[in-house]
Each structure stands twice: as C-alpha cells, then as structure tokens.
Write an enzyme that holds these catalytic residues in place. Structure first.
Site, short mmCIF file in Angstrom:
data_model
loop_
_atom_site.label_atom_id
_atom_site.label_comp_id
_atom_site.label_asym_id
_atom_site.label_seq_id
_atom_site.Cartn_x
_atom_site.Cartn_y
_atom_site.Cartn_z
N GLU A 1 16.89 9.70 24.80
CA GLU A 1 17.62 10.38 25.87
C GLU A 1 18.44 9.40 26.71
O GLU A 1 19.55 9.72 27.15
CB GLU A 1 16.66 11.19 26.75
CG GLU A 1 15.44 10.45 27.24
CD GLU A 1 14.24 10.55 26.33
OE1 GLU A 1 13.19 11.06 26.77
OE2 GLU A 1 14.34 10.08 25.16
N CYS B 1 9.02 10.10 28.20
CA CYS B 1 7.87 9.28 28.60
C CYS B 1 7.79 9.14 30.11
O CYS B 1 8.76 9.32 30.84
CB CYS B 1 7.94 7.91 27.93
SG CYS B 1 9.32 6.89 28.49
N ALA C 1 -11.98 -1.97 -20.55
CA ALA C 1 -13.37 -2.41 -20.42
C ALA C 1 -13.48 -3.90 -20.14
O ALA C 1 -14.40 -4.36 -19.45
CB ALA C 1 -14.16 -2.04 -21.67
N LEU D 1 1.42 -9.10 -2.11
CA LEU D 1 1.47 -7.98 -1.16
C LEU D 1 2.82 -7.85 -0.47
O LEU D 1 2.91 -7.37 0.66
CB LEU D 1 0.34 -8.09 -0.13
CG LEU D 1 -1.08 -8.12 -0.70
CD1 LEU D 1 -2.10 -8.13 0.43
CD2 LEU D 1 -1.33 -6.94 -1.63
N GLU E 1 -4.28 -0.73 -0.91
CA GLU E 1 -4.27 -1.05 -2.34
C GLU E 1 -5.49 -1.91 -2.66
O GLU E 1 -5.42 -2.82 -3.47
CB GLU E 1 -2.98 -1.77 -2.72
CG GLU E 1 -1.73 -0.93 -2.56
CD GLU E 1 -0.52 -1.58 -3.24
OE1 GLU E 1 -0.70 -2.25 -4.26
OE2 GLU E 1 0.59 -1.40 -2.73
N THR F 1 -13.51 -0.12 -4.54
CA THR F 1 -14.55 -0.23 -3.52
C THR F 1 -14.03 0.16 -2.16
O THR F 1 -14.63 0.96 -1.44
CB THR F 1 -15.13 -1.66 -3.49
OG1 THR F 1 -15.62 -1.99 -4.78
CG2 THR F 1 -16.25 -1.76 -2.48
#
Length: 360
Positions: A46, A70, A158, A198, A261, A265
């Site tokens: 605004e 705000c 596996a 990452l 990611e 677990t």
C-alpha cells in the site's frame, strides 16, 4: 482485489515476507496507482502504491489490499498509520494479518475514522498466501517432503545404488522446487551417505538465482570437506532429534517454507508427527523390490490409523510421474505441541540415501 492478487504474485516467492498487492482507487472508482511488496526491507504494497500518487489525490481514496495493513514498526513503519496520515477514506482487504505484532491495523484504521471492509476474496488470498500464513499461525515453516522412488516405492536397489532412478526432467524439477523454498533440510545420515551439495541448479549445472538455506539436523558434526559446506548460503546445523523444535527455530532465520530431502528416516518422523503440509513423490516406471522403501514407520498400527492424503495434481515429467498430495486433515495449520516429533535416527549412518541421488 483480483488485480491486487495478480500484483502480489509479482513479488519474490521466497524470503521473510508476505507477498502482498495493493490497488488505490479514487472516490469515483478510477485506478490511481498499483503497488506490491518487492521483498524484505522494501515498502509494503500500500505504501508502494501511495508513493506513486500526488498527496492531494489520496484524500478520500480507497486502498484495496490483499493482507490487513500492518500495525507495527519492523523494517518499515506501520502501514495503517501511513494510510491514516495520507487521508485514505476506505480500506478493503482480504485476510487478517495473523502476526502477533502486525495484527491490529484494521482496528487502528477504524479508530481513526477510516471505513474498513475485510474478507473480500478471502479464500483466494488464503490459498495464495498459504505457506506464509501457515508459518505465522503455527510458528513453524511450511513443510514439503520430497522423495523419488520406483513404482513399487523403493528409493534404491538392494545394494544401495540409486543413481539414477528418475530421468532428467524429474531431476530438474526437483532443483526448481529447491529454489521455490526458503530452506532445504536433511539429516546427517544423508550427508554421510550421499555428500549432497543441496544447491538449486539449472539445466547446465549453473546455480539458480534463488538458493535455499541448507539445514542439517542431527548430532554428528558435518565433515569439513562435505560438499554442503561450499553452499553459497552457508550452512545451518541443528543438533538434537526434536524435529518440531528444529522447524520452529528456522523461523528465527526468516524461513517460511522448507523442502525436506532427508531420506526415509527423517521423512517418516515428520509424517508420524503430523508436521508435513505437502508431499512431492517422483515415481519412475521401474520395479526394484527389496527393503529400501521410501517411507518407514509412520505410527500406523492398523488401517484405521492411516495417514490419508488428497492428491492435488499429477504431472508427467518425461517418463516419470510427479504426484503432489496433502494431508487430508491439515493438522499442521494450527499451532500444537509435538512432543512426539522426534527423529531418533536423523544422525545415524543407516538413514538411506537422499531419496534419489539424481539431486545431489
């Protein structure tokens, strides 16, 4: 208000701020100016719009804003005060600001004699701001859990090999999702198993402009030569095994959304604790069999305790399929203690590979 939402979408999708748009109208209903929030530390929507209008034209104007103005002093002053001082006669907004300190702008405007209308296209604005609103209301970031697996739900063969389960289109989409989140989180087990960087990268391996903050959860120290230590955003390590507490601490770092990611677990612990807001599953048309499943124990003892998901979209990415889903009951939308939110193996070497080594 629809135009204000379009303007809000022009702001940066990541960062410690809400994406807000504003349209100023004259008393006759003509558009005087438009504005949007361009990022933390810049004028709010605004105020951005008002700066484009001669002061005398603001008297009696209507400000249409996607979020309640705000009512606090942060990096910028209170927008409610700026609107009152400008002589704006009417303020229309979509969603109340849930922030403890920012809320109250509507009351301040009304007390100053400004007409206030709230709730216009509230559902649209809620959907647009869902990540930011969740993070403020719940006190923790929006959590997206991602994994890539075979059609039978395996993240590796596996013998542990998983390069590559999915194709190039799916892998690139993962990088785009990294860039669309404030942070990316893994456990130390993934760091030791995969040594991921990452980062968010483009087709040619170049770093994308928006990089997520890398976060590693667990007690084992990240090796000095780990690839993640070369990340352009630095590295944030969070010791311990309380995932709820770890997520909450990320708010202090300006993180409103996090892509997980971290292997089966970490993913399973988050699901079990009810801390997941969205799931991205990249399915490759292969069958692997074996024990290396995408998700482990999520606290389901019988079918009646199942975690029900609603599929929001399915997308073909080359030969692969992306399934986007959300919890049927959005338990994480309200703040709640999560004394069960523990990751008992975030720092173990047994945590399986980072779901798909196609995105190191």
């Amino acid at each position: 208000m629809r135009r204000a939402l379009e303007l809000a979408a022009l702001g940066p999708a990541v960062g410690d701020h809400a994406r807000v748009g504003a349209v100023l109208l004259s008393p006759a209903g003509d558009v005087l100016a438009e504005g949007w929030h361009k990022g933390a530390g810049t004028p709010h929507a605004e105020v951005d719009a008002m700066a484009k209008v001669p002061a005398e034209h603001l008297r009696g104007a209507t400000a249409v804003v996607t979020l309640e103005p705000c009512n606090h002093v942060g990096r910028t002053g209170p927008c409610a005060v700026a609107l009152v001082e400008a002589g704006v006669g009417r303020v229309v907004y979509a969603v109340d600001d849930p922030g403890e300190h920012a809320h109250g702008g509507a009351d301040r405007l009304r007390a100053a004699g400004v007409e206030v209308v709230s709730g216009v296209l509230a559902d649209d604005a809620e959907a647009f701001l869902e990540r930011w609103l969740l993070s403020v209301r719940a006190g923790r970031p929006w959590v997206t859990v991602k994994w890539a697996s075979s059609l039978d739900g395996r993240v590796a063969a596996a013998d542990g090999t998983s390069k590559w389960i999915t194709g190039t289109a799916a892998r690139q989409h993962v990088h785009e999702q990294r860039a669309a989140h404030d942070a990316i989180l893994v456990g130390t087990g993934t760091v030791f198993a995969d040594d991921p960087s990452l980062t968010a990268r483009g087709d040619a391996g170049e770093l994308l402009p928006d990089q997520p903050l890398p976060v590693v959860v667990g007690d084992r120290p990240v090796p000095d030569d780990a690839a993640v230590r070369q990340h352009p955003r630095g590295l944030l390590t969070l010791p311990g095994h309380d995932l709820d507490a770890s997520l909450r601490s990320l708010r202090d770092h300006g993180v409103h959304s996090v892509l997980v990611e971290g292997g089966p677990t970490v993913a399973s612990a988050l699901v079990a604790a009810g801390l997941v807001d969205e799931v991205l599953v990249y399915l490759a048309p292969v069958l692997l069999g074996g024990p290396r499943v995408a998700i482990g124990d999520v606290g389901v003892g019988s079918i009646g305790e199942r975690h029900q998901l609603d599929v929001t979209s399915t997308t073909s990415l080359g030969p692969d399929l992306l399934v986007r889903a959300r919890p049927h009951r959005v338990r994480a939308r309200t703040a709640r203690p999560a004394d069960t939110a523990t990751d008992t193996a975030a720092d173990t070497g047994t945590d399986q590979a980072q779901n798909d080594r196609s995105t190191p």
